[in-house]
Design a protein around this motif. Structure first.
Motif, PDB file in Angstrom:
ATOM      1  N   LEU A  12       0.810  -1.218   0.000  1.00  0.00           N
ATOM      2  CA  LEU A  12       0.000   0.000   0.000  1.00  0.00           C
ATOM      3  C   LEU A  12       0.845   1.270   0.000  1.00  0.00           C
ATOM      4  N   PRO A  13       1.890   1.379   0.837  1.00  0.00           N
ATOM      5  CA  PRO A  13       2.733   2.589   0.751  1.00  0.00           C
ATOM      6  C   PRO A  13       3.366   2.779  -0.617  1.00  0.00           C
ATOM      7  N   TYR A  14       3.857   1.694  -1.230  1.00  0.00           N
ATOM      8  CA  TYR A  14       4.433   1.797  -2.570  1.00  0.00           C
ATOM      9  C   TYR A  14       3.371   2.222  -3.582  1.00  0.00           C
ATOM     10  N   ALA A  15       2.165   1.654  -3.428  1.00  0.00           N
ATOM     11  CA  ALA A  15       1.087   1.963  -4.378  1.00  0.00           C
ATOM     12  C   ALA A  15       0.691   3.431  -4.289  1.00  0.00           C
ATOM     13  N   ILE A  16       0.587   3.965  -3.071  1.00  0.00           N
ATOM     14  CA  ILE A  16       0.236   5.381  -2.907  1.00  0.00           C
ATOM     15  C   ILE A  16       1.326   6.273  -3.482  1.00  0.00           C
ATOM     16  N   ARG A  17       2.578   5.918  -3.246  1.00  0.00           N
ATOM     17  CA  ARG A  17       3.696   6.699  -3.789  1.00  0.00           C
ATOM     18  C   ARG A  17       3.635   6.734  -5.323  1.00  0.00           C
ATOM     19  N   ASP A  18       3.435   5.578  -5.949  1.00  0.00           N
ATOM     20  CA  ASP A  18       3.375   5.526  -7.411  1.00  0.00           C
ATOM     21  C   ASP A  18       2.158   6.263  -7.946  1.00  0.00           C
ATOM     22  N   ALA A  19       1.022   6.145  -7.226  1.00  0.00           N
ATOM     23  CA  ALA A  19      -0.206   6.808  -7.672  1.00  0.00           C
ATOM     24  C   ALA A  19      -0.050   8.322  -7.624  1.00  0.00           C
ATOM     25  N   VAL A  20       0.583   8.842  -6.571  1.00  0.00           N
ATOM     26  CA  VAL A  20       0.817  10.287  -6.470  1.00  0.00           C
ATOM     27  C   VAL A  20       1.708  10.767  -7.604  1.00  0.00           C
ATOM     28  N   SER A  21       2.770  10.030  -7.886  1.00  0.00           N
ATOM     29  CA  SER A  21       3.685  10.407  -8.969  1.00  0.00           C
ATOM     30  C   SER A  21       2.963  10.427 -10.312  1.00  0.00           C
ATOM     31  N   THR A  22       2.145   9.400 -10.568  1.00  0.00           N
ATOM     32  CA  THR A  22       1.438   9.312 -11.853  1.00  0.00           C
ATOM     33  C   THR A  22       0.394  10.404 -11.990  1.00  0.00           C
ATOM     34  N   ILE A  23      -0.375  10.653 -10.926  1.00  0.00           N
ATOM     35  CA  ILE A  23      -1.445  11.642 -11.014  1.00  0.00           C
ATOM     36  C   ILE A  23      -0.891  13.050 -11.154  1.00  0.00           C
ATOM     37  N   LEU A  24       0.266  13.324 -10.547  1.00  0.00           N
ATOM     38  CA  LEU A  24       0.885  14.636 -10.703  1.00  0.00           C
ATOM     39  C   LEU A  24       1.393  14.831 -12.132  1.00  0.00           C
ATOM     40  N   GLN A  25       1.913  13.788 -12.725  1.00  0.00           N
ATOM     41  CA  GLN A  25       2.366  13.873 -14.106  1.00  0.00           C
ATOM     42  C   GLN A  25       1.189  14.140 -15.041  1.00  0.00           C
ATOM     43  N   ILE A  26       0.069  13.464 -14.789  1.00  0.00           N
ATOM     44  CA  ILE A  26      -1.138  13.686 -15.589  1.00  0.00           C
ATOM     45  C   ILE A  26      -1.626  15.116 -15.412  1.00  0.00           C
ATOM     46  N   GLY A  27      -1.644  15.593 -14.165  1.00  0.00           N
ATOM     47  CA  GLY A  27      -2.093  16.961 -13.904  1.00  0.00           C
ATOM     48  C   GLY A  27      -1.206  17.992 -14.572  1.00  0.00           C
ATOM     49  N   GLY A  28       0.103  17.791 -14.517  1.00  0.00           N
ATOM     50  CA  GLY A  28       1.013  18.730 -15.172  1.00  0.00           C
ATOM     51  C   GLY A  28       0.818  18.775 -16.677  1.00  0.00           C
ATOM     52  N   THR A  29       0.639  17.606 -17.288  1.00  0.00           N
ATOM     53  CA  THR A  29       0.400  17.550 -18.741  1.00  0.00           C
ATOM     54  C   THR A  29      -0.903  18.246 -19.095  1.00  0.00           C
ATOM     55  N   LEU A  30      -1.938  18.014 -18.288  1.00  0.00           N
ATOM     56  CA  LEU A  30      -3.236  18.637 -18.538  1.00  0.00           C
ATOM     57  C   LEU A  30      -3.146  20.156 -18.452  1.00  0.00           C
ATOM     58  N   VAL A  31      -2.508  20.672 -17.405  1.00  0.00           N
ATOM     59  CA  VAL A  31      -2.384  22.123 -17.236  1.00  0.00           C
ATOM     60  C   VAL A  31      -1.592  22.735 -18.395  1.00  0.00           C
ATOM     61  N   PHE A  32      -0.503  22.086 -18.798  1.00  0.00           N
ATOM     62  CA  PHE A  32       0.311  22.609 -19.895  1.00  0.00           C
ATOM     63  C   PHE A  32      -0.506  22.724 -21.185  1.00  0.00           C
ATOM     64  N   PHE A  33      -1.281  21.704 -21.507  1.00  0.00           N
ATOM     65  CA  PHE A  33      -2.059  21.747 -22.744  1.00  0.00           C
ATOM     66  C   PHE A  33      -3.219  22.731 -22.640  1.00  0.00           C
ATOM     67  N   MET A  34      -3.748  22.943 -21.451  1.00  0.00           N
ATOM     68  CA  MET A  34      -4.771  23.970 -21.288  1.00  0.00           C
ATOM     69  C   MET A  34      -4.188  25.359 -21.528  1.00  0.00           C
ATOM     70  N   VAL A  35      -2.922  25.548 -21.155  1.00  0.00           N
ATOM     71  CA  VAL A  35      -2.243  26.818 -21.438  1.00  0.00           C
ATOM     72  C   VAL A  35      -2.080  26.999 -22.948  1.00  0.00           C
ATOM     73  N   ILE A  36      -1.679  25.937 -23.650  1.00  0.00           N
ATOM     74  CA  ILE A  36      -1.524  26.007 -25.113  1.00  0.00           C
ATOM     75  C   ILE A  36      -2.853  26.356 -25.774  1.00  0.00           C
ATOM     76  N   ILE A  37      -3.926  25.738 -25.317  1.00  0.00           N
ATOM     77  CA  ILE A  37      -5.247  26.024 -25.873  1.00  0.00           C
ATOM     78  C   ILE A  37      -5.653  27.461 -25.574  1.00  0.00           C
ATOM     79  N   GLY A  38      -5.311  27.952 -24.379  1.00  0.00           N
ATOM     80  CA  GLY A  38      -5.591  29.350 -24.044  1.00  0.00           C
ATOM     81  C   GLY A  38      -4.873  30.312 -24.977  1.00  0.00           C
ATOM     82  N   ILE A  39      -3.640  29.980 -25.361  1.00  0.00           N
ATOM     83  CA  ILE A  39      -2.898  30.819 -26.304  1.00  0.00           C
ATOM     84  C   ILE A  39      -3.558  30.791 -27.684  1.00  0.00           C
TER      85      ILE A  39
END
Length: 350
Positions: free
Chosen positions: A180-207
């Protein structure tokens, strides 16, 4: 290619300076979307999927080639992108890959699906205001993906022979207290990467919006083009367009099945995925899902009541699923996903 990439990134940097306000607004919109919808709907699934990976629920040899592919597909239908990519890389990659990179990329594309929580809560209830359209979009999205995964199994059935040779290798052991600790660590890393990609592309669309790059197009075409970049924003534009409902639903289903460049980068961030093989499958999936949606739409919309409320001259979409409800649905569906994986593992080994 590298020089072209450098030029593109340099242009984006200049645009960020010239359109600072629009870029900030795009980042704020992307972050709000991530916090209110993406994080609560995906994070519980990622924890469960990572826990299943550490528990070797998708280890090579668990039910053979077809059984492993079907288990990955069943979990990806519930957990959403990029769980299918992670599980495909876990089962068929590694130091001694059971599938080559091209075939793994194809399977990653087939199993890189939207979660039912996203379809029901975000797309149908929040954006379209038609919660009862969720079965139609789900049938088209998952049904065509099921046909593709069955074709993939039949096309690569010879792989089962080579796959069985790897079944004798012992999977890595992870203590139960550490899963469970390993799973939470990996899930946080993956979800942050997804969030960063989403925010970046929303900025591109805003431009793009700021320079009026798509103002000459109709809202449906604009949404489809933006959906190629970032799926959620494109679907939102199509959903709010004043157009034929059948056409809107068809385009939304196609964009949802395609996923877009943003979803591809999220998948490529957790495993090596070839773009040519990936988008070849995704284009087939999008075309098939859109065509099926167009054909089935009249049968799903008989006596369909719109889930909207009229406030003066404005139509306000009722938010059916709140952030807390999405999180609760995600937690419950994660438990179901875990049970399905255990059940499928036992069935395929029998």
């Amino acid at each position: 290619m590298r020089y072209a990439f450098i030029i593109i990134i340099s242009i984006i940097c200049v645009a960020l300076v010239l359109f600072g306000a629009e870029s900030m607004q795009g980042a704020a919109n992307g972050f709000e979307l991530f916090i209110s919808n993406v994080f609560p709907s995906l994070f519980p699934f990622f924890v469960c999927v990572s826990a299943l990976r550490y528990a070797n629920a998708f280890a090579v040899g668990g039910g053979g080639f077809a059984g492993t592919v079907l288990r990955i597909f069943s979990i990806s239908c519930i957990s959403g992108s990029p769980s299918g990519t992670m599980l495909t890389d876990t089962a068929f990659g590694g130091a001694v890959p059971a599938l080559d990179e091209r075939k793994r990329s194809e399977l990653c594309a087939i199993t890189n699906l939207a979660s039912p929580v996203f379809i029901v809560g975000t797309v149908c209830s929040k954006m379209l205001g038609e919660a009862r359209l969720a079965p139609l979009i789900a049938v088209c999205h998952y049904g065509t993906a099921l046909m593709l995964v069955l074709m993939f199994i039949l096309k690569n059935r010879q792989t089962a022979v080579d796959f069985s040779r790897l079944s004798s290798s012992s999977p890595a052991y992870t203590p139960l207290t550490s899963i469970l600790p390993y799973a939470i660590r990996d899930a946080v890393s993956t979800i942050l990467q997804i969030g960063g990609t989403l925010v970046f592309f929303m900025v591109i669309i805003g431009i793009f919006d700021a320079i009026g790059a798509a103002n000459a197009f109709s809202p449906c075409l604009k949404g489809s083009l933006f959906g190629v970049l970032e799926m959620t924003n494109g679907i939102g534009i199509i959903a709010h367009a004043q157009a034929n409902p059948q056409l809107k639903c068809t385009l939304i289903c196609a964009v949802l099945s395609l996923g877009g460049i943003c979803v591809y980068l999220q998948a490529n961030g957790v495993a090596k995925v070839r773009p040519m093989e990936y988008f070849k499958i995704k284009l087939i999936h999008a075309a098939a899902a859109g065509a099926l949606c167009y054909l089935l739409y009249p049968h799903f919309t008989v006596n369909l009541a719109p889930v909207i409320s009229v406030l003066g001259d404005r139509l306000t979409i009722v938010r059916i699923v709140t952030m807390g409800e999405i999180a609760l649905c995600g937690a419950l569906a994660s438990i179901i996903a875990a049970l399905l994986a255990i059940f499928a593992s036992k069935r395929t080994r029998a």
